[in-house]
Design a protein around this motif. Structure first.
Motif, PDB file in Angstrom:
ATOM      1  N   ASP A  63      14.247 -27.212  59.549  1.00 44.16           N
ATOM      2  CA  ASP A  63      15.486 -26.848  60.247  1.00 44.16           C
ATOM      3  C   ASP A  63      15.161 -26.219  61.607  1.00 44.16           C
ATOM      4  OD1 ASP A  63      18.307 -26.544  60.465  1.00 44.16           O
ATOM      5  OD2 ASP A  63      18.176 -24.495  59.714  1.00 44.16           O
ATOM      6  N   MET A  64      14.197 -25.312  61.644  1.00 41.81           N
ATOM      7  CA  MET A  64      13.827 -24.651  62.898  1.00 41.81           C
ATOM      8  C   MET A  64      13.163 -25.638  63.859  1.00 41.81           C
ATOM      9  SD  MET A  64      15.069 -21.697  62.632  1.00 41.81           S
ATOM     10  CE  MET A  64      16.268 -22.252  61.433  1.00 41.81           C
ATOM     11  N   TRP A  75      15.601 -16.502  69.125  1.00 43.78           N
ATOM     12  CA  TRP A  75      14.286 -17.133  69.034  1.00 43.78           C
ATOM     13  C   TRP A  75      14.142 -18.242  70.078  1.00 43.78           C
ATOM     14  CZ3 TRP A  75      13.679 -22.130  66.388  1.00 43.78           C
ATOM     15  CH2 TRP A  75      12.365 -22.592  66.402  1.00 43.78           C
ATOM     16  N   LEU A  76      15.162 -19.061  70.230  1.00 42.80           N
ATOM     17  CA  LEU A  76      15.090 -20.149  71.218  1.00 42.80           C
ATOM     18  C   LEU A  76      15.055 -19.612  72.643  1.00 42.80           C
ATOM     19  CD1 LEU A  76      17.514 -22.731  69.584  1.00 42.80           C
ATOM     20  CD2 LEU A  76      15.014 -22.882  69.761  1.00 42.80           C
ATOM     21  N   GLU A  77      15.673 -18.477  72.868  1.00 43.99           N
ATOM     22  CA  GLU A  77      15.611 -17.848  74.196  1.00 43.99           C
ATOM     23  C   GLU A  77      14.209 -17.302  74.474  1.00 43.99           C
ATOM     24  OE1 GLU A  77      17.971 -17.434  76.711  1.00 43.99           O
ATOM     25  OE2 GLU A  77      19.187 -18.863  75.584  1.00 43.99           O
ATOM     26  N   HIS A  78      13.608 -16.652  73.488  1.00 43.04           N
ATOM     27  CA  HIS A  78      12.316 -15.987  73.689  1.00 43.04           C
ATOM     28  C   HIS A  78      11.115 -16.904  73.490  1.00 43.04           C
ATOM     29  CE1 HIS A  78      14.409 -11.936  72.706  1.00 43.04           C
ATOM     30  NE2 HIS A  78      14.578 -12.293  73.951  1.00 43.04           N
ATOM     31  N   LYS A  79      11.240 -17.868  72.619  1.00 40.16           N
ATOM     32  CA  LYS A  79      10.144 -18.806  72.319  1.00 40.16           C
ATOM     33  C   LYS A  79       8.839 -18.075  71.989  1.00 40.16           C
ATOM     34  CE  LYS A  79      12.137 -22.045  75.525  1.00 40.16           C
ATOM     35  NZ  LYS A  79      12.069 -22.608  76.835  1.00 40.16           N
ATOM     36  N   ASP A  80       8.954 -17.039  71.182  1.00 38.40           N
ATOM     37  CA  ASP A  80       7.795 -16.197  70.885  1.00 38.40           C
ATOM     38  C   ASP A  80       7.203 -16.415  69.491  1.00 38.40           C
ATOM     39  OD1 ASP A  80       9.969 -15.149  69.565  1.00 38.40           O
ATOM     40  OD2 ASP A  80       9.542 -13.066  70.075  1.00 38.40           O
ATOM     41  N   ARG A  81       7.743 -17.372  68.743  1.00 40.63           N
ATOM     42  CA  ARG A  81       7.246 -17.662  67.403  1.00 40.63           C
ATOM     43  C   ARG A  81       7.300 -19.171  67.173  1.00 40.63           C
ATOM     44  NH1 ARG A  81       9.595 -12.755  67.098  1.00 40.63           N
ATOM     45  NH2 ARG A  81       8.649 -11.184  65.792  1.00 40.63           N
ATOM     46  N   THR A  82       6.495 -19.622  66.243  1.00 32.48           N
ATOM     47  CA  THR A  82       6.536 -21.034  65.856  1.00 32.48           C
ATOM     48  C   THR A  82       7.738 -21.245  64.923  1.00 32.48           C
ATOM     49  OG1 THR A  82       5.216 -20.748  63.843  1.00 32.48           O
ATOM     50  CG2 THR A  82       4.005 -21.154  65.923  1.00 32.48           C
ATOM     51  N   PRO A  83       8.146 -22.489  64.725  1.00 34.15           N
ATOM     52  CA  PRO A  83       9.227 -22.745  63.769  1.00 34.15           C
ATOM     53  C   PRO A  83       8.919 -22.188  62.373  1.00 34.15           C
ATOM     54  CG  PRO A  83       8.898 -24.674  65.123  1.00 34.15           C
ATOM     55  CD  PRO A  83       7.776 -23.708  65.447  1.00 34.15           C
ATOM     56  N   ARG A  84       7.686 -22.294  61.939  1.00 36.79           N
ATOM     57  CA  ARG A  84       7.323 -21.786  60.604  1.00 36.79           C
ATOM     58  C   ARG A  84       7.410 -20.261  60.567  1.00 36.79           C
ATOM     59  NH1 ARG A  84       6.225 -24.560  56.326  1.00 36.79           N
ATOM     60  NH2 ARG A  84       5.101 -23.641  54.607  1.00 36.79           N
ATOM     61  N   GLU A  85       6.984 -19.604  61.627  1.00 37.10           N
ATOM     62  CA  GLU A  85       7.043 -18.135  61.656  1.00 37.10           C
ATOM     63  C   GLU A  85       8.491 -17.637  61.610  1.00 37.10           C
ATOM     64  OE1 GLU A  85       2.972 -17.115  64.186  1.00 37.10           O
ATOM     65  OE2 GLU A  85       4.832 -17.551  65.265  1.00 37.10           O
ATOM     66  N   ILE A  86       9.370 -18.266  62.370  1.00 37.67           N
ATOM     67  CA  ILE A  86      10.768 -17.820  62.349  1.00 37.67           C
ATOM     68  C   ILE A  86      11.414 -18.190  61.022  1.00 37.67           C
ATOM     69  CG2 ILE A  86      11.925 -19.800  63.448  1.00 37.67           C
ATOM     70  CD1 ILE A  86      12.573 -16.080  64.198  1.00 37.67           C
ATOM     71  N   ALA A  87      11.029 -19.315  60.431  1.00 32.26           N
ATOM     72  CA  ALA A  87      11.542 -19.699  59.109  1.00 32.26           C
ATOM     73  C   ALA A  87      11.106 -18.669  58.069  1.00 32.26           C
ATOM     74  CB  ALA A  87      11.053 -21.092  58.731  1.00 32.26           C
TER      75      ALA A  87
END
Length: 189
Positions: A97-98, A165-177
């Motif tokens: 999803d992320m 998260w999309l504004e900062h782009k500081d994590r991978t999709p898996r990390e935010i998931a």
């Protein structure tokens, strides 16, 4: 069949033109002429497929919501005390999803921004809340107190976290998931 493929391509080109333009200026300043110019299409072509630019936006939103719903079917049976295997499946779904949100970052940021459509935010929130309610009905939870508030809190928080998260782009999709999954476990609906 060929005509249907051509129609689908033309519709997609018009929708992509609107998405690209939304990254450049306010949605409310975009005209049908702008969309046609970007898509290298005539106005008559636009009107063959859509009545207004709002119709284009509604179709984009609908497709976005349907795709994200399809990516998270196991979450419907989420339980905070699930097995390690099930938690891994939840994490895989949320990661997909992320990844979809990241792949469609411009569109997602626009749809969830103050320049976007307030109705989309509401539809997305309702979709997440409906999933939570189905989950509660399926799995059942002992603590039913303030359930509607918990559902609303999680739905709004989920959306705002993805947008941030999309504004900062500081994590991978898996990390935010992983972070979202941990938050879901802590809400303990």
């Amino acid at each position: 069949m060929i005509n249907q493929e051509k129609r689908d391509r033309t519709r997609a080109t018009l929708k992509n033109a609107l998405i690209e333009l939304c990254d450049e200026k306010s949605y409310y300043d975009i005209t049908i002429w702008d969309i046609c110019n970007r898509a290298h299409a005539y106005r008559s072509t636009f009107y063959r497929y859509f009545d207004t630019k709002d119709d284009v936006l509604r179709e984009i939103e609908h497709e976005y919501l349907e795709t994200t719903r399809g990516l998270t079917s196991a979450i419907h049976s989420f339980h905070p005390e699930a097995s390690a295997e099930q938690m891994a499946a939840y994490l895989d779904e949320l990661t997909a999803d992320m990844e979809y949100h990241m792949k469609n970052e411009k569109l997602c940021r626009f749809l969830l921004s103050s320049a976007g459509d307030i109705y989309f935010y509401q539809k997305m929130k309702e979709s997440i809340a409906a999933t939570s309610r189905r989950n509660i009905e399926t799995v059942g939870y002992r603590n039913q107190e303030n359930m509607e508030y918990r559902i609303n809190f999680f739905a709004a928080g989920f959306i705002d976290t993805v947008h941030t998260w999309l504004e900062h782009k500081d994590r991978t999709p898996r990390e935010i998931a992983r972070f979202l999954l941990e938050m879901l476990r802590q809400v303990r609906m």
